[in-house]
Design a protein around this motif. Structure first.
Motif, PDB file in Angstrom:
ATOM      1  N   UNK A  82       0.845  -1.194   0.000  1.00  0.00           N
ATOM      2  CA  UNK A  82       0.000   0.000   0.000  1.00  0.00           C
ATOM      3  C   UNK A  82       0.880   1.243   0.000  1.00  0.00           C
ATOM      4  N   UNK A  83       0.360   2.298  -0.569  1.00  0.00           N
ATOM      5  CA  UNK A  83       1.069   3.576  -0.598  1.00  0.00           C
ATOM      6  C   UNK A  83       0.235   4.640   0.107  1.00  0.00           C
ATOM      7  N   UNK A  84       0.934   5.501   0.859  1.00  0.00           N
ATOM      8  CA  UNK A  84       0.294   6.593   1.574  1.00  0.00           C
ATOM      9  C   UNK A  84       1.090   7.871   1.346  1.00  0.00           C
ATOM     10  N   UNK A  85       0.370   8.984   1.376  1.00  0.00           N
ATOM     11  CA  UNK A  85       0.987  10.298   1.308  1.00  0.00           C
ATOM     12  C   UNK A  85       0.857  10.952   2.685  1.00  0.00           C
ATOM     13  N   UNK A 117      -1.882  11.539   7.048  1.00  0.00           N
ATOM     14  CA  UNK A 117      -1.607  10.323   6.292  1.00  0.00           C
ATOM     15  C   UNK A 117      -2.828   9.951   5.478  1.00  0.00           C
ATOM     16  N   UNK A 118      -2.658   9.887   4.159  1.00  0.00           N
ATOM     17  CA  UNK A 118      -3.781   9.564   3.293  1.00  0.00           C
ATOM     18  C   UNK A 118      -3.436   8.402   2.382  1.00  0.00           C
ATOM     19  N   UNK A 119      -4.381   7.496   2.242  1.00  0.00           N
ATOM     20  CA  UNK A 119      -4.215   6.300   1.431  1.00  0.00           C
ATOM     21  C   UNK A 119      -4.239   6.638  -0.055  1.00  0.00           C
ATOM     22  N   UNK A 120      -3.254   6.119  -0.772  1.00  0.00           N
ATOM     23  CA  UNK A 120      -3.174   6.331  -2.228  1.00  0.00           C
ATOM     24  C   UNK A 120      -3.749   5.134  -2.985  1.00  0.00           C
ATOM     25  N   UNK A 121      -3.131   3.977  -2.841  1.00  0.00           N
ATOM     26  CA  UNK A 121      -3.611   2.749  -3.467  1.00  0.00           C
ATOM     27  C   UNK A 121      -2.932   1.531  -2.866  1.00  0.00           C
ATOM     28  N   UNK A 136      -6.058  -3.211  -6.053  1.00  0.00           N
ATOM     29  CA  UNK A 136      -7.329  -3.634  -5.475  1.00  0.00           C
ATOM     30  C   UNK A 136      -8.118  -2.463  -4.906  1.00  0.00           C
ATOM     31  N   UNK A 137      -7.403  -1.453  -4.430  1.00  0.00           N
ATOM     32  CA  UNK A 137      -8.077  -0.309  -3.828  1.00  0.00           C
ATOM     33  C   UNK A 137      -7.359   0.971  -4.221  1.00  0.00           C
ATOM     34  N   UNK A 138      -8.128   2.029  -4.318  1.00  0.00           N
ATOM     35  CA  UNK A 138      -7.556   3.314  -4.708  1.00  0.00           C
ATOM     36  C   UNK A 138      -8.154   4.406  -3.838  1.00  0.00           C
TER      37      UNK A 138
END
Lengths: 115, 112
Positions: free
Chosen positions: A33-36, A43-47, A55-57
């Protein structure tokens, strides 16, 4: 066991350029998973990728993209960089999808500065 | 829309005291609640986590208390030490997706 590694650790780019960041997960982990992380938005979820499939974006523009390779290593790409893209980009790996655990382990991050 | 609200933003505790950080959530589809500790220049490190079918979990000096009906959970750090000075994030895992929603973070300072 080696932890999550991210390269490069620091990057300086100018507006309009593109950038590619790399992440190698913990051995045996297939979910990446990637976060910014920014001071203002936190912290925000990227994908998230598993077995080379996204699977998720998260709620980010199409300039943010990623991919995963057969060895589970992942890359994320940001095109047409904007000043607001300056952030710490974090990669996390987990066994989720293989053992059911939700634990995510983070790498040290790549600090991207856009001038 | 912020789905996980964390408080306080900053906290100063004396050495040996108890540090308490609180989080509240709205989405009942969350199924796992971890806490992360982050030092400057480092990525977040998983500290302790709990599932909603458990009301409390303790690991060493760290305890999570979970109140499912109130949709709140908290981190207690007993006998706080200067080495605990860091930023702490609560998070919630989205059921069916490997995605964490984070609180805004609490900067904890332990005075010696």
């Amino acid at each position: 066991k080696a932890g999550v590694t991210q390269t490069p650790r620091y990057l300086i780019k100018t507006r309009g350029q593109q950038v590619t960041l790399s992440c190698s997960p913990i051995s045996g982990h297939r979910s990446v998973s990637w976060y910014q992380q920014t001071p203002g938005q936190g912290l925000q979820f990227l994908f998230e990728y598993f077995s080379e499939t996204q699977r998720n974006k998260g709620n980010f523009p199409g300039r943010f993209s990623g991919r995963q390779f057969s060895n589970s290593r992942s890359e994320m790409n940001v095109s047409t960089l904007e000043l607001g893209d300056s952030a710490l980009y974090l990669c996390a790996s987990s066994l989720w999808g293989t053992s059911g655990t939700n634990e995510q382990f983070f790498g040290p991050g790549t600090r991207l500065t856009v001038l | 829309q912020q789905q996980v609200k964390q408080s306080p933003q900053s906290l100063i505790v004396q050495k040996g005291g108890i540090s308490i950080i609180n989080c509240a959530y709205e989405n009942t589809a969350f199924d796992y609640f971890p806490w992360y500790q982050q030092f400057p220049g480092k990525g977040p490190a998983l500290l302790i986590a709990i599932r909603p079918d458990v009301s409390e979990k303790k690991e060493g000096r760290f305890t999570i208390s979970f109140n499912k009906s109130a949709k709140q959970f908290s981190l207690h750090i007993m006998d706080s030490q200067p080495g605990d000075s860091a930023t702490y994030f609560c998070a919630a895992h989205t059921q069916g997706a490997q995605k964490l929603v984070f609180g805004q973070g609490t900067r904890l300072t332990i005075n010696p």
